[in-house]
Scaffold this motif. Structure first.
Motif, PDB file in Angstrom:
ATOM      1  N   ARG A 162       0.827  -1.189   0.000  1.00 49.52           N
ATOM      2  CA  ARG A 162       0.000   0.000   0.000  1.00 49.52           C
ATOM      3  C   ARG A 162       0.875   1.257   0.000  1.00 49.52           C
ATOM      4  O   ARG A 162       2.007   1.241   0.490  1.00 49.52           O
ATOM      5  CB  ARG A 162      -0.952  -0.018   1.199  1.00 49.52           C
ATOM      6  N   VAL A 163       0.325   2.342  -0.567  1.00 46.33           N
ATOM      7  CA  VAL A 163       1.124   3.545  -0.799  1.00 46.33           C
ATOM      8  C   VAL A 163       0.340   4.785  -0.371  1.00 46.33           C
ATOM      9  O   VAL A 163      -0.832   4.943  -0.715  1.00 46.33           O
ATOM     10  CB  VAL A 163       1.494   3.677  -2.292  1.00 46.33           C
ATOM     11  N   ILE A 164       1.010   5.651   0.380  1.00 45.95           N
ATOM     12  CA  ILE A 164       0.437   6.950   0.757  1.00 45.95           C
ATOM     13  C   ILE A 164       1.153   8.032  -0.049  1.00 45.95           C
ATOM     14  O   ILE A 164       2.383   8.106  -0.052  1.00 45.95           O
ATOM     15  CB  ILE A 164       0.607   7.235   2.264  1.00 45.95           C
ATOM     16  N   ILE A 165       0.379   8.854  -0.761  1.00 45.99           N
ATOM     17  CA  ILE A 165       0.951   9.978  -1.498  1.00 45.99           C
ATOM     18  C   ILE A 165       0.710  11.243  -0.686  1.00 45.99           C
ATOM     19  O   ILE A 165      -0.437  11.637  -0.455  1.00 45.99           O
ATOM     20  CB  ILE A 165       0.315  10.126  -2.892  1.00 45.99           C
ATOM     21  N   GLU A 166       1.776  11.881  -0.232  1.00 49.37           N
ATOM     22  CA  GLU A 166       1.676  13.062   0.622  1.00 49.37           C
ATOM     23  C   GLU A 166       2.025  14.325  -0.169  1.00 49.37           C
ATOM     24  O   GLU A 166       3.058  14.375  -0.848  1.00 49.37           O
ATOM     25  CB  GLU A 166       2.614  12.945   1.812  1.00 49.37           C
ATOM     26  N   GLY A 167       1.179  15.353  -0.045  1.00 51.68           N
ATOM     27  CA  GLY A 167       1.464  16.644  -0.653  1.00 51.68           C
ATOM     28  C   GLY A 167       1.984  17.621   0.374  1.00 51.68           C
ATOM     29  O   GLY A 167       1.404  17.759   1.466  1.00 51.68           O
TER      30      GLY A 167
ATOM     31  N   THR B  72      -3.321  14.179  -5.168  1.00 54.89           N
ATOM     32  CA  THR B  72      -4.385  13.497  -5.900  1.00 54.89           C
ATOM     33  C   THR B  72      -4.035  13.347  -7.379  1.00 54.89           C
ATOM     34  O   THR B  72      -4.338  12.322  -8.002  1.00 54.89           O
ATOM     35  CB  THR B  72      -5.708  14.266  -5.757  1.00 54.89           C
ATOM     36  N   ALA B  73      -3.383  14.360  -7.954  1.00 55.70           N
ATOM     37  CA  ALA B  73      -2.986  14.302  -9.363  1.00 55.70           C
ATOM     38  C   ALA B  73      -2.010  13.150  -9.610  1.00 55.70           C
ATOM     39  O   ALA B  73      -2.082  12.454 -10.631  1.00 55.70           O
ATOM     40  CB  ALA B  73      -2.364  15.632  -9.788  1.00 55.70           C
ATOM     41  N   VAL B  74      -1.091  12.940  -8.667  1.00 58.99           N
ATOM     42  CA  VAL B  74      -0.129  11.847  -8.801  1.00 58.99           C
ATOM     43  C   VAL B  74      -0.838  10.499  -8.705  1.00 58.99           C
ATOM     44  O   VAL B  74      -0.583   9.583  -9.500  1.00 58.99           O
ATOM     45  CB  VAL B  74       0.979  11.971  -7.737  1.00 58.99           C
ATOM     46  N   VAL B  75      -1.740  10.365  -7.738  1.00 50.84           N
ATOM     47  CA  VAL B  75      -2.505   9.124  -7.603  1.00 50.84           C
ATOM     48  C   VAL B  75      -3.293   8.856  -8.892  1.00 50.84           C
ATOM     49  O   VAL B  75      -3.289   7.735  -9.420  1.00 50.84           O
ATOM     50  CB  VAL B  75      -3.461   9.195  -6.393  1.00 50.84           C
ATOM     51  N   ARG B  76      -3.963   9.873  -9.377  1.00 53.81           N
ATOM     52  CA  ARG B  76      -4.792   9.723 -10.575  1.00 53.81           C
ATOM     53  C   ARG B  76      -3.947   9.279 -11.774  1.00 53.81           C
ATOM     54  O   ARG B  76      -4.367   8.444 -12.579  1.00 53.81           O
ATOM     55  CB  ARG B  76      -5.509  11.036 -10.883  1.00 53.81           C
TER      56      ARG B  76
ATOM     57  N   PRO C 208      -6.358   1.174  -7.490  1.00 56.46           N
ATOM     58  CA  PRO C 208      -6.602   2.387  -6.679  1.00 56.46           C
ATOM     59  C   PRO C 208      -6.773   2.093  -5.192  1.00 56.46           C
ATOM     60  O   PRO C 208      -6.587   2.994  -4.362  1.00 56.46           O
ATOM     61  CB  PRO C 208      -7.894   2.961  -7.278  1.00 56.46           C
ATOM     62  N   LYS C 209      -7.125   0.845  -4.853  1.00 53.37           N
ATOM     63  CA  LYS C 209      -7.284   0.494  -3.441  1.00 53.37           C
ATOM     64  C   LYS C 209      -5.975   0.553  -2.674  1.00 53.37           C
ATOM     65  O   LYS C 209      -5.969   0.577  -1.444  1.00 53.37           O
ATOM     66  CB  LYS C 209      -7.893  -0.900  -3.321  1.00 53.37           C
ATOM     67  N   ARG C 210      -4.873   0.571  -3.388  1.00 53.58           N
ATOM     68  CA  ARG C 210      -3.563   0.620  -2.729  1.00 53.58           C
ATOM     69  C   ARG C 210      -3.190   2.027  -2.273  1.00 53.58           C
ATOM     70  O   ARG C 210      -2.252   2.195  -1.491  1.00 53.58           O
ATOM     71  CB  ARG C 210      -2.477   0.093  -3.682  1.00 53.58           C
ATOM     72  N   PHE C 211      -3.893   3.046  -2.752  1.00 53.66           N
ATOM     73  CA  PHE C 211      -3.462   4.432  -2.545  1.00 53.66           C
ATOM     74  C   PHE C 211      -4.286   5.195  -1.515  1.00 53.66           C
ATOM     75  O   PHE C 211      -5.467   4.937  -1.317  1.00 53.66           O
ATOM     76  CB  PHE C 211      -3.523   5.197  -3.868  1.00 53.66           C
ATOM     77  N   LEU C 212      -3.604   6.143  -0.906  1.00 54.80           N
ATOM     78  CA  LEU C 212      -4.249   7.140  -0.064  1.00 54.80           C
ATOM     79  C   LEU C 212      -3.543   8.469  -0.321  1.00 54.80           C
ATOM     80  O   LEU C 212      -2.311   8.536  -0.286  1.00 54.80           O
ATOM     81  CB  LEU C 212      -4.123   6.768   1.418  1.00 54.80           C
ATOM     82  N   ALA C 213      -4.297   9.523  -0.622  1.00 58.19           N
ATOM     83  CA  ALA C 213      -3.728  10.847  -0.855  1.00 58.19           C
ATOM     84  C   ALA C 213      -3.946  11.717   0.378  1.00 58.19           C
ATOM     85  O   ALA C 213      -5.062  11.795   0.898  1.00 58.19           O
ATOM     86  CB  ALA C 213      -4.364  11.493  -2.088  1.00 58.19           C
ATOM     87  N   ILE C 214      -2.882  12.362   0.838  1.00 65.87           N
ATOM     88  CA  ILE C 214      -2.943  13.183   2.059  1.00 65.87           C
ATOM     89  C   ILE C 214      -2.347  14.562   1.777  1.00 65.87           C
ATOM     90  O   ILE C 214      -1.337  14.681   1.075  1.00 65.87           O
ATOM     91  CB  ILE C 214      -2.164  12.520   3.215  1.00 65.87           C
ATOM     92  N   SER C 215      -2.948  15.593   2.344  1.00 65.00           N
ATOM     93  CA  SER C 215      -2.393  16.935   2.259  1.00 65.00           C
ATOM     94  C   SER C 215      -1.859  17.351   3.622  1.00 65.00           C
ATOM     95  O   SER C 215      -2.576  17.319   4.618  1.00 65.00           O
ATOM     96  CB  SER C 215      -3.461  17.935   1.805  1.00 65.00           C
ATOM     97  N   TYR C 216      -0.598  17.754   3.640  1.00 63.91           N
ATOM     98  CA  TYR C 216      -0.013  18.311   4.858  1.00 63.91           C
ATOM     99  C   TYR C 216       0.175  19.821   4.737  1.00 63.91           C
ATOM    100  O   TYR C 216       0.617  20.471   5.695  1.00 63.91           O
ATOM    101  CB  TYR C 216       1.332  17.644   5.157  1.00 63.91           C
TER     102      TYR C 216
END
Length: 250
Positions: free
Chosen positions: A165-170, A194-198, A208-216
Motif C-alpha cells: 500500500r502507498v500513501i501519497i503526501e502533498g 491526488t494528481a499523482v494518484v490519478r 486504486p485500493k492501494r493508494f491514499l492521498a494526504i495533504s499536509y
C-alpha cells in the motif's frame, strides 16, 4: 714428459639475478592480466550464471522436498532470488530502500534523477520517495508537467513491482497562496497528491485500493522556510511505500 694442462678458473656469473627478475616481471604481468579480465563485467555471462544457480536450487529444493527437507532450501532460494528478480520478498524497510535506489539508478540517468528525486529514505514503517514538486508542477498549480511524466513513469514501475500500500503526501512551503481554485496551501498540496494518484491509476493501471492521498500543506517542513532553496526543498510530493501494514492503517 706429459704436458700438464692448466685448469681455467670458472668465472662467477654476476647476471643470474636477471633470471629471477624476468620471472618476477612475468608473474606480475600475469597477475595484472587476471585482474583486468576479472574486472571486465560480462552481463550475459553473469545472467547465465544467475539463471544456472536458480535452476540448480530449484532442482535441489524439489529433491529435498521429496525427502521432507525442502523448507530450508526454499528459504535460501527465496533470499537468493530476491535481489535478482525484483522487489524483496523478505526484509524490512532498508532492503526495500536499497531495491528502490537500484531501480531508479537503473531506469534514470544521473541528471534526470537529480532533478526529479529529492530523496529516498526509510523509517520503521516504510520507504519514502520524495519528489521535487517544482519539477512536476508549475508554481501554484496541481497540473502535472508533460516534461515530468517520464520521471513519474519510472517511479510507477517501482510501485508496479509489488503490491504494498502507498500513501501519497502533498507538501508546500509556507508562502500563502491566493487563488480562487486553491484558497490555501492545504488545497494545493492535496490537489498535487491526488494528481499523482490519478496518474498512477489511470495511465499505469495500478489498483486504486492501494493508494491514499494526504495533504499536509505547509505543516511538515523538512527545513526552515527561511530562503528560496529551503522553500524549494519543502515543496515536495512524498510517495510512502508501507512495508509494515500492522503499524499503519489505511
Amino acid at each position: 714428459m706429459a704436458r700438464k694442462h692448466k685448469k681455467h678458473e670458472e668465472h662467477e656469473n654476476h647476471e643470474r639475478w636477471l633470471v629471477s627478475y624476468a620471472d618476477f616481471i612475468t608473474l606480475l604481468f600475469a597477475f595484472f592480466v587476471v585482474m583486468y579480465a576479472t574486472s571486465e563485467a560480462n552481463e550475459g555471462k553473469q545472467k547465465q550464471f544467475e539463471e544456472s544457480i536458480k535452476l540448480n536450487l530449484h532442482l535441489a529444493a524439489a529433491k529435498a522436498d521429496a525427502a521432507g527437507r525442502g523448507s530450508i532450501l526454499e528459504e535460501a532460494m527465496a533470499e537468493l532470488e530476491a535481489p535478482v528478480s525484483g522487489f524483496p520478498r523478505k526484509g524490512g524497510p532498508k532492503e526495500v530502500e536499497d531495491y528502490v535506489e537500484r531501480s531508479l539508478d537503473k531506469s534514470m540517468n544521473g541528471e534526470q534523477k537529480q532533478k526529479s528525486i529529492q530523496d529516498v529514505y526509510h523509517d520503521s514503517v516504510g520507504v519514502r520517495i520524495a519528489l521535487a514538486a517544482s519539477t512536476f508542477f508549475p508554481a501554484g498549480s496541481a497540473k502535472l508537467k508533460m516534461s515530468a511524466l517520464n520521471s513519474l513513469d519510472k517511479v510507477a514501475e517501482v510501485l508496479k513491482s509489488h503490491q504494498k500500500r502507498v500513501i501519497i503526501e502533498g507538501h508546500t512551503d509556507d508562502l500563502p497562496i491566493e487563488d480562487s481554485y486553491f484558497p490555501s496551501n492545504w488545497e494545493l498540496a492535496g490537489g498535487r497528491a491526488t494528481a499523482v494518484v490519478r496518474y498512477f491509476v489511470k495511465y499505469h493501471k495500478i489498483d486504486p485500493k492501494r493508494f491514499l492521498a494526504i495533504s499536509y500543506g505547509d505543516q511538515k517542513p523538512i527545513v526552515p522556510n527561511d530562503n528560496e532553496e529551503h522553500r524549494a526543498m519543502n515543496r515536495r510530493i512524498e510517495i510512502f511505500i508501507i512495508t509494515d501494514d500492522k503499524k499503519v492503517e489505511i
